[in-house]
Design an enzyme around this catalytic site. Structure first.
Site, short mmCIF file in Angstrom:
data_model
loop_
_atom_site.label_atom_id
_atom_site.label_comp_id
_atom_site.label_asym_id
_atom_site.label_seq_id
_atom_site.Cartn_x
_atom_site.Cartn_y
_atom_site.Cartn_z
N ASP A 130 0.85 -1.19 0.00
CA ASP A 130 0.00 0.00 0.00
C ASP A 130 0.89 1.24 0.00
OD1 ASP A 130 -1.97 1.95 0.42
OD2 ASP A 130 -3.12 0.65 1.76
N ASP B 214 -3.44 7.46 -3.27
CA ASP B 214 -3.39 6.30 -2.37
C ASP B 214 -3.75 5.07 -3.21
OD1 ASP B 214 -3.59 4.55 -0.22
OD2 ASP B 214 -5.34 5.52 0.69
N HIS C 18 -12.24 5.63 1.59
CA HIS C 18 -12.37 6.91 2.29
C HIS C 18 -12.20 8.06 1.33
CE1 HIS C 18 -7.95 6.86 1.90
NE2 HIS C 18 -8.10 5.57 2.10
N HIS D 102 -7.78 10.41 5.64
CA HIS D 102 -9.12 9.80 5.81
C HIS D 102 -10.16 10.88 6.08
CE1 HIS D 102 -6.97 5.86 6.95
NE2 HIS D 102 -7.47 5.75 5.74
N GLU E 103 -11.04 0.66 -1.64
CA GLU E 103 -10.07 -0.37 -1.33
C GLU E 103 -10.69 -1.65 -0.79
OE1 GLU E 103 -7.27 0.66 1.85
OE2 GLU E 103 -8.25 2.60 2.01
N GLU F 259 -6.51 -1.18 -4.43
CA GLU F 259 -6.96 0.18 -4.14
C GLU F 259 -6.55 1.15 -5.25
OE1 GLU F 259 -5.07 2.05 -0.73
OE2 GLU F 259 -6.77 3.39 -0.44
MN MN Z 1 -3.88 2.74 0.85
MN MN Z 2 -6.63 4.09 1.56
#
Ligand code: MN
Ligand code: MN
Length: 294
Positions: free
Chosen positions: A82, A93, A153, A161, A186, A279
């Site tokens: 990630d 992200d 998010h 977030h 995600e 994600e």
């Molecule tokens: Mn992530």
């Molecule tokens: Mn994330």
């Protein structure tokens, strides 16, 4: 959006750094070296890590960050990588899973296909719970379960977030996606219970609220956190390289005790199920844009 170019740049760098990271996840390589290399790559490409690279193996779903003396060597594991990047606070992200075991290709497909299916239905006005339902149904079609207490998010400037929370199942939330929102979706798939818990030992933190600090070196480290990371997550490994491990640990302890920091401990699956994650970050606009793309 006036800083759209920053969001696009952060997304592109995040995608490149993730691709590079996936290529490094090989049996015999160490989690520490791969984490450092991905973070170096982000800087070389003109971004900064929006959070420490998280590399979570097997039944760890998320938030496993390399310790300063991390010993993990990759073997026949399922490895979730990630990667987050920011450019002037605008964040990309994204995450993907590498199967070093050659036993879990369906599990990896389940989260990836769930992300694909979600990305096909999202537009301005899509109900939040519809996204969750699509993710859940796709993962279940592979005979796995979504992880229900992990969610996608919204993303904001220096905020990893924000609203809306995007569930990985139909949670009944009929709020709608709005024009201009930037969201990370995600899906996590598992053969376990579909729930994670928080372990007690964290090495990933973020500034929650600034309060007076007594010890000079704790004050020094707090100042560095405010200047360097603002409200974005950081890790012990980064601080220890600048301030030394002993001083870093003492300062972190004091800052945690005072309620100045939030902590993000590793998140294992409750039944030690294997976990995969996929994600991407999207801009919700008249035409939805995948920001984390090469
Ligand atoms: Mn992530
Ligand atoms: Mn994330």
């Amino acid at each position: 959006m006036k800083n759209l170019e920053d969001w696009r740049k952060a997304g592109k760098i995040a995608a490149e750094a993730l691709e590079y990271g996936k290529s490094l996840v090989k049996k015999g390589n160490t989690l520490l070296e791969v984490s450092d290399k991905i973070e170096d790559k982000i800087v070389k490409l003109g971004g900064k890590p929006a959070f420490p690279v998280s590399i979570s193996c097997d039944y760890f779903a998320a938030h496993y960050c390399a310790d300063p003396d991390e010993k993990t060597v990759f073997n026949a594991q399922v490895v979730c990588v990630d990667v987050g990047v920011h450019v002037n606070g605008a964040i990309g992200d994204n995450a993907a899973t590498v199967d070093l075991s050659n036993n879990w290709s369906d599990l990896i497909k389940a989260s990836r296909e769930a992300l694909n299916a979600a990305s096909k239905i999202i537009q301005i006005g899509t109900n939040i719970n519809e996204i969750g339902r699509t993710i859940q149904e796709t993962i279940q079609s592979f005979n796995f379960s979504p992880i229900k207490n992990l969610s996608g998010h919204g993303l904001g400037l220096y905020e990893i977030h924000t609203k809306p929370s995007i569930p990985n199942f139909d949670n009944g939330n009929t709020e709608k996606l709005k024009k201009g929102q930037i969201v990370a979706i995600e899906p996590f798939a598992t053969n376990g219970l579909g729930m994670i818990y928080e372990t007690d030992r964290a090495n990933c933190f973020a500034l929650k609220q600034v309060k007076p600090v007594r010890t000079p070196f704790a004050r020094e480290i707090l100042k560095h956190i405010q200047e360097e990371y603002k409200t974005l997550p950081f890790t012990t490994r980064w601080l220890s390289r600048k301030f030394g491990l002993g001083k870093t640990n003492l300062a972190l302890k004091e800052l945690l005790n005072k309620g100045i920091l939030d902590k993000f401990p590793p998140l294992p699956e409750k039944n030690k199920g294997m976990v995969s994650q996929a994600e991407n970050t999207f801009l919700i606009d008249d035409k939805v844009e995948v920001l984390t793309k090469l």
